[in-house]
Enzyme design. Structure first.
Site, PDB file in Angstrom:
ATOM      1  N   GLY A  54       0.878  -1.633   0.031  1.00  0.00           N
ATOM      2  CA  GLY A  54      -0.077  -0.067  -0.021  1.00  0.00           C
ATOM      3  C   GLY A  54       0.552   1.419  -0.331  1.00  0.00           C
ATOM      4  O   GLY A  54       1.475   1.426   0.268  1.00  0.00           O
ATOM      5  N   SER A 133      -2.573  11.144   5.874  1.00  0.00           N
ATOM      6  CA  SER A 133      -2.486  11.894   6.379  1.00  0.00           C
ATOM      7  C   SER A 133      -3.343  11.313   7.746  1.00  0.00           C
ATOM      8  O   SER A 133      -3.583  12.373   8.368  1.00  0.00           O
ATOM      9  CB  SER A 133      -3.209  12.757   5.792  1.00  0.00           C
ATOM     10  OG  SER A 133      -4.535  12.131   5.389  1.00  0.00           O
TER      11      SER A 133
END
Length: 183
Positions: A54, A133
């Site tokens: 990922g 984030s």
């Protein structure tokens, strides 16, 4: 001037729980403070599904790193840790790679690693890795879920719920999830 929000503008979460490994990411791609696309696939399978990755950061940079990581895997017979270390060494020393703005999580059936452009290859103690984030929100949620789940939740369920919690809090993370399990 670099846009430091690029690397943080997504959430990726991987969990090792009860002998299972799952990794997932949201689908949001942003340009500054605008949603450019809501269903980007940031999870990729390598080595016939034995390794799942990922990424967070600039998409072009992440795909470049993914390609380099796949080359390293092939060079080292599918040895994920060795490939990750060699990629991190190249990433840190190569003039072109050094400019890439991305991070990766890689996982096989036994371990999860975070690879960064600073030359780090980190194996989390908790069996949970997050980047992007919303990573701290997903990390906290996954720790709590894993700690209290026992055998009630699978690794996949923990990843999904942690990413949904992150999406509820982080404006750079959405609920369009892609989750894969390692074979």
């Amino acid at each position: 001037m670099k846009d430091s929000n690029r690397i943080r503008s997504t959430t990726v979460c991987a969990v090792l729980h009860n002998g299972e490994v799952a990794i997932g990411a949201d689908g949001q791609a942003t340009m500054g403070n605008t949603v450019a696309k809501s269903n980007v696939k940031k999870i990729r399978k390598l080595q016939d599904g034995k390794i799942v990755t990922g990424f967070a950061g600039s998409t072009a940079d992440a795909f470049n790193l993914l390609e380099k990581f796949d080359e390293k895997l092939n060079s080292y017979g599918g040895n994920m840790k060795r490939a990750a270390i060699e990629l991190a060494k190249d990433w840190r020393t190569d003039r072109f790679l050094r400019k890439l703005e991305a991070m990766m999580i890689v996982a096989d059936k036994e371990e999860i690693l975070i690879i960064s452009g600073t030359g780090d290859v980190l194996e989390p103690d908790t069996g949970i890795a997050t980047i992007g984030s919303g990573s701290m929100y997903a990390n906290a949620a996954a720790i709590a879920l894993k700690r209290h789940a026992g055998d009630k939740l699978t690794a996949r369920q923990i990843v999904e719920e942690a990413l949904h919690i992150a999406a509820d809090i982080c404006i750079y993370t959405n609920h369009n999830l892609v989750v894969e399990e390692v074979k």
